[in-house]
Design a protein around this motif. Structure first.
Motif, PDB file in Angstrom:
ATOM      1  N   LYS A 119       3.301   2.442  -0.992  1.00 30.96           N
ATOM      2  CA  LYS A 119       4.141   1.263  -1.159  1.00 30.96           C
ATOM      3  C   LYS A 119       4.007   0.298   0.011  1.00 30.96           C
ATOM      4  O   LYS A 119       4.063  -0.918  -0.166  1.00 30.96           O
ATOM      5  N   SER A 120       3.830   0.829   1.203  1.00 30.50           N
ATOM      6  CA  SER A 120       3.752  -0.018   2.400  1.00 30.50           C
ATOM      7  C   SER A 120       2.453   0.286   3.137  1.00 30.50           C
ATOM      8  O   SER A 120       2.432   0.995   4.143  1.00 30.50           O
ATOM      9  N   LYS A 121       1.369  -0.257   2.629  1.00 35.23           N
ATOM     10  CA  LYS A 121       0.052   0.041   3.189  1.00 35.23           C
ATOM     11  C   LYS A 121      -0.148  -0.546   4.578  1.00 35.23           C
ATOM     12  O   LYS A 121      -0.998  -0.075   5.339  1.00 35.23           O
ATOM     13  N   ASN A 122       0.615  -1.572   4.915  1.00 38.76           N
ATOM     14  CA  ASN A 122       0.442  -2.221   6.213  1.00 38.76           C
ATOM     15  C   ASN A 122       1.157  -1.489   7.348  1.00 38.76           C
ATOM     16  O   ASN A 122       0.995  -1.844   8.512  1.00 38.76           O
ATOM     17  N   LEU A 123       1.961  -0.472   7.011  1.00 34.01           N
ATOM     18  CA  LEU A 123       2.702   0.250   8.036  1.00 34.01           C
ATOM     19  C   LEU A 123       1.808   1.224   8.785  1.00 34.01           C
ATOM     20  O   LEU A 123       0.949   1.887   8.191  1.00 34.01           O
ATOM     21  N   LYS A 169      10.266   5.361   8.914  1.00 30.17           N
ATOM     22  CA  LYS A 169      10.802   5.042   7.587  1.00 30.17           C
ATOM     23  C   LYS A 169      11.135   6.319   6.828  1.00 30.17           C
ATOM     24  O   LYS A 169      12.164   6.384   6.125  1.00 30.17           O
TER      25      LYS A 169
END
Length: 732
Positions: free
Chosen positions: A558-562, A570
């Motif tokens: 869901k949050s590939k940039n993290l 998270k």
């Protein structure tokens, strides 16, 4: 005074030094001891008077001794010991009591009363030789009340009060007057028997009102405003014991005291031969009064009682701009209501008990160096002594100054000042209805623009009971001993009523809710951190780690940039929210047990948990219920009987299970010391083994150590393998 056949000794305390008094006291003690050493007491004991143990004959043998050994350990307790021995002789020879009766009374005195006397800041009947001692007369009724009620948390002992009653009666015996003269018990002070007094202390009301409306409390802002305003009136009044309830000369210069005293004096000066309706004008024109007004104008501003707001308008110059009568009467009312607020917030008294306070209610304990308020509690029909602090003492003294009817025994009086009528003799001037007090309390708050809005919106006005509930709420939120404190403070006869004040108090409910929310939030976060760091073990850990891994993958998608660090943070946040939601919705128990594991049992589980199976079985048998009927509802676990890591709902974490590691270390040391003499071990384990090695071997503690290591070895390896040497957790 004491005299025998050849000698008479008289103590004149006011005219003699402490050294002379002490010397004469010890001369008396010596004469008494000599007298009883020569006396035939063989019918009482086979021992000598000076012996540390008296063997008391019964019908069959000398089997019930009076043992004074514990008192002889106190080197200065000889006066107390002699008292007890002569008391025994008095009971058996003068009162003709049986051995069994005297044995019971004296045993209570030796085990309960004497340790309290010797433990006082100024011990009673205890002194070095030739130094003066104080008799039991130095114990005030309030001191004795405190000693008796503090001896037992819940109930006063009939045997204890009976023994003290006999001791009080014994002062009629000449040889005991040196020790007992002036000794007064609370029940004699109240004019009742010891049995009646004890019963009133122990009365239990069996009916508990289940539909009671919650007690309303004032907000902290309201009480803060009241205290700030009321303290202006009482602050500075002397609390020195030497003045008792009366004011000192220094107090007369305080603003409120100066005004009240001067107004009373002016009334006596100007009333004779004049129309009382004009007295306020004479007061206004008086030179002393004008000087005081000028000097204390800032004080009047602080009270919102400026004379400019009460000036009279008249076409006659003499009356024009004189202060009207209302200003004078209101000043007395302000002083009384402010003092009442302080007393109520300090003691939590009921309205009726406040109105029934007597003018001599203020008592000082020379022993405990504190002030007490003597209160006659109407509901339980007994007298209690409430310890009070400086503000309450000052308020009581101010109320005494306000007394209008000098012959009245009541502290809180109805009429405070009048131009028309002087103080009436033979008039109790009592506030006969509670609304009088409530109106004055409300008027004081209104004067300072303080709204008496209680936290519960159902109450329209502030009353004494609201103040009582406020005090209960403060104690309930600041002390783990709240029920015991409230029982003593409020004069309740049982533990049920204090519980009602605590259970239904909005302040307490709010504080408990805050504490629970904080605790739930903390444990949710701690468990989430442990799961995210893979620092968990035990039966419950497998499914939790599997669920966390699945959740972590979803977060990454869901949050590939993290970054990895952000994903980890998270994950902790989401896990904590899930766990907290389960706790708040009562889906799981989430309890940290005494076995240092967390119980993650579902709340809807209807089967008996391993920790509660035995207690539930006994409860079923007691109630005569079948297992099927009993198991229809969810059952609570019993953390006190937790079986540890063997339970299917147990979760061990690196953060919470350190006690298990410490126990594992200890057992490991025991095994190594007993099986490998060359192995080094901790100092405490070495000391234990050296001292108790035979016991360890005879009680099969080695087997216990092996079983513990087998039970927890694998789980602790998962949590703490990086904190211990390789192979440390291996179990053969």
């Amino acid at each position: 005074m004491y005299k025998n056949e050849t000698q008479e000794i008289v103590i004149e305390a006011p005219n003699e030094s402490r050294f002379d008094i002490g010397k004469k006291q010890w001369e008396m003690l010596s004469l008494l001891t000599e007298k009883y050493e020569k006396m035939d007491i063989s019918s009482i004991t086979s021992s000598k008077f000076e012996d540390k143990t008296w063997l008391v004959p019964t019908e069959d043998s000398f089997s019930k001794p009076f043992i004074f050994e514990s008192l002889y350990k106190h080197q200065s307790a000889l006066p107390l010991i002699v008292l007890l021995k002569i008391f025994i002789v008095y009971c058996m020879k003068v009162l003709d009591y049986s051995h069994g009766t005297v044995y019971g009374k004296v045993t209570y005195l030796i085990t309960s009363f004497c340790p309290q006397l010797l433990g006082l800041p100024n011990p009673i009947l205890s002194a070095e030789k030739n130094a003066p001692w104080v008799s039991l007369a130095e114990l005030g009724v309030h001191d004795l009340y405190l000693m008796i009620t503090n001896k037992s948390i819940d109930k006063v002992s009939n045997n204890y009060t009976s023994a003290l009653s006999t001791l009080e009666k014994a002062q009629e015996f000449e040889d005991l007057q040196i020790f007992l003269s002036g000794f007064l018990t609370p029940w004699t002070h109240e004019g009742v028997t010891s049995q009646t007094w004890t019963n009133s202390c122990n009365t239990i009301e069996n009916k508990v009102v289940s539909n009671r409306k919650p007690y309303s409390s004032f907000s902290e802002e309201t009480i803060s405003g009241i205290v700030k305003s009321a303290s202006k009136l009482c602050q500075g009044i002397s609390v020195s014991p030497e003045h008792g309830i009366e004011l000192s000369n220094e107090d007369k210069s305080l603003p409120i005291v100066a005004f009240l005293t001067l107004i009373k004096r002016l009334r006596l000066k100007y009333f004779k031969g004049r129309n009382y309706t004009n007295l306020n004008t004479f007061f206004t024109r008086d030179e002393c009064f004008q000087k005081l007004l000028y000097k204390e104008q800032n004080f009047l501003v602080e009270l919102n009682h400026k004379q400019e707001d009460y000036l009279r308008k008249s076409e006659f110059d003499w009356y024009d701009k004189s202060i009207n009568a209302e200003w004078f009467t209101e000043l007395f009312s302000i002083a009384q209501s402010g003092a009442l607020w302080v007393v109520l917030l300090s003691t939590g008294l009921r309205n009726v008990d406040l109105r029934n306070l007597k003018t001599d209610c203020l008592k000082y304990s020379k022993q405990y160096k504190i002030w007490f308020l003597e209160c006659q509690i109407k509901k339980t029909r007994n007298t209690i002594y409430i310890p009070i602090g400086e503000p309450c003492i000052q308020a009581i003294k101010l109320l005494k100054l306000l007394n209008y009817s000098k012959d009245s025994n009541f502290l809180v009086q109805n009429r405070l000042f009048s131009f028309a009528h002087g103080p009436h003799n033979n008039n109790d001037n009592l506030c006969r209805v509670g609304n009088t007090i409530n109106r004055r309390l409300s008027a004081f708050a209104k004067r300072f623009n303080i709204k008496l809005e209680t936290i519960s919106e159902e109450d329209e006005e502030g009353t004494c009971h609201c103040i009582r509930a406020t005090l209960a709420g403060y104690i309930g939120t600041n002390s783990t001993l709240s029920i015991l404190i409230l029982k003593k403070l409020f004069g309740h006869s049982n533990m049920l009523m204090p519980d009602q004040y605590i259970r239904h108090n909005v302040l307490v409910q709010k504080q408990r809710k805050t504490m629970l929310e904080s605790m739930h939030s903390q444990i949710s976060h701690d468990i989430a951190v442990s799961i995210a760091n893979k620092e968990i073990a035990g039966p419950k850990s497998t499914e939790l780690l599997k669920g966390a891994s699945h959740l972590e993958q979803k977060l990454k998608v869901k949050s590939k940039n993290l970054s990895e660090v952000d994903v980890h943070k998270k994950l902790i946040q989401v896990l904590a929210e899930i766990i907290l939601c389960d706790i708040q919705n009562e889906q799981t128990h989430t309890l940290l047990t005494p076995m240092a594991v967390i119980c993650m049992r579902a709340t809807n589980h209807s089967k008996d948990s391993p920790c509660s199976i035995n207690t539930n079985r006994l409860e079923r048998e007691k109630l005569g219920l079948s297992r099927a009927m009993f198991s229809a509802l969810p059952r609570l676990p019993n953390p006190s009987q937790c079986i540890g890591i063997d339970c299917a709902d147990a979760l061990a974490t690196k953060m919470h299970s350190l006690p298990l590691l410490e126990q594992f270390d200890w057992y490991t040391n025991v095994l190594r010391k007993c099986t490998d003499k060359k192995h080094k071990m901790t100092e405490d384990a070495t000391h234990f083994i050296d001292t108790y090695y035979p016991i360890v071997m005879s009680n099969d503690m080695l087997n216990e150590a092996e079983l513990f290591r087998k039970k927890y070895g694998s789980a602790l390896f998962e949590l703490y393998s990086d904190n211990r040497p390789e192979g440390y957790f291996d179990v053969k």
